[in-house]
Design an enzyme around this catalytic site. Structure first.
Site, PDB file in Angstrom:
ATOM      1  N   SER A 131    -120.776 -13.107  22.868  1.00 26.53           N
ATOM      2  CA  SER A 131    -122.544 -12.464  23.026  1.00 26.53           C
ATOM      3  C   SER A 131    -122.434 -11.051  23.384  1.00 26.53           C
ATOM      4  O   SER A 131    -122.216 -10.516  24.573  1.00 26.53           O
ATOM      5  CB  SER A 131    -122.888 -13.169  24.450  1.00 26.53           C
ATOM      6  OG  SER A 131    -124.397 -13.409  24.457  1.00 26.53           O
ATOM      7  N   TYR A 144    -124.573 -16.937  33.026  1.00 27.05           N
ATOM      8  CA  TYR A 144    -124.035 -16.612  32.053  1.00 27.05           C
ATOM      9  C   TYR A 144    -123.526 -15.214  31.654  1.00 27.05           C
ATOM     10  O   TYR A 144    -122.650 -15.071  30.846  1.00 27.05           O
ATOM     11  CB  TYR A 144    -125.553 -16.944  31.260  1.00 27.05           C
ATOM     12  CG  TYR A 144    -124.942 -16.858  29.763  1.00 27.05           C
ATOM     13  CD1 TYR A 144    -123.875 -18.070  28.875  1.00 27.05           C
ATOM     14  CD2 TYR A 144    -124.774 -16.096  28.659  1.00 27.05           C
ATOM     15  CE1 TYR A 144    -123.737 -18.560  27.581  1.00 27.05           C
ATOM     16  CE2 TYR A 144    -125.320 -15.789  27.134  1.00 27.05           C
ATOM     17  CZ  TYR A 144    -123.890 -17.253  26.781  1.00 27.05           C
ATOM     18  OH  TYR A 144    -123.271 -16.934  25.441  1.00 27.05           O
TER      19      TYR A 144
END
Length: 235
Positions: A131, A144
């Site tokens: 990501s 996260y």
């Protein structure tokens, strides 16, 4: 790594990016796709697709998957979870441990377990879904982002460790993708199909890293700026 005639394992293949990977792989001529999911019944039947019970947090499931899918030449570590919240929230330690279990330790477990399988089948490739949050942590998805930073570091280490067995390792970075994971986030999103096409194009081209959308490309370029993109704007 060529997709045509490849045998692929996709974790978290029942929806979102994982489902898009499974469909695109078959469209590009993969011989077989093992679609991993905690509940195989959630996998929609399709020619060339084999549903596989796989809870990546369960070591027994991962070991059983490696024994069954002994012909795999490409592993796609896609399974992941997210939860909003900052590190100063009351439950931040609990949330961080839970996210690291899936986003880091499970990726390590699957990679470690399937490395000998890839070696036995000529080397193949490992594709880790990461990501843009690997590089930027604004606090809204603190745990996260931290887990994806750790997964990026894991990916970089595996690239060195697996080089001797000629396993290609690709890190896939992206911003928000239009999946169940980002439902409720009012931000620009890219379709999972577009992300997957760019990822597989990069894999077949021999890339080490794919920056699959504009925001990810911008953030990566900003890393060498006088004020890098991972720092907050100055007042």
């Amino acid at each position: 790594m060529k997709i045509e005639n490849a045998v692929v394992l996709v974790t978290g293949a029942n929806r979102g990016i994982g489902l898009a990977f499974a469909r695109e792989l078959l469209a590009r001529g993969a011989r077989k796709v093992y679609a991993g999911a905690r509940d195989p019944a959630t996998i929609t039947p399709q020619a060339g697709l084999q549903a596989l019970r796989l809870d990546v947090n369960n070591p027994s499931d991962v070991a059983a998957a490696a024994a069954l899918a002994s012909d795999v030449t490409l592993v796609i570590n896609n399974a992941g979870i997210a939860q909003p919240g900052g590190f100063l929230a009351d439950d931040s330690e609990e949330v961080t441990r839970r996210l690291f279990e899936t986003n880091f330790f499970a990726m390590l477990r699957v990679s470690k377990t399937f490395a000998p399988v890839l070696q036995a089948n000529g080397g193949g490739a490992l594709l880790n879904v990461l990501s843009v949050a690997s590089w930027v942590n604004g606090g809204e998805l603190a745990a996260y982002s931290a887990s994806k930073s750790a997964a990026w570091s894991l990916t970089n280490a595996l690239r060195y460790e697996l080089a001797a067995q000629k396993t290609q390792v690709l890190g896939l970075h992206m911003g928000y993708v239009d999946t169940d994971l980002t439902r409720g986030f009012d931000v620009p999103k890219t379709s999972p199909e577009q992300i997957v096409r760019r990822a597989l194009d990069g894999l077949e081209a021999g890339a080490d890293e794919v920056l699959a959308d504009e925001i990810t490309q911008h953030v990566k370029q900003s890393m060498t700026a006088d004020r890098p993109g991972y720092l907050p704007p100055q007042a």
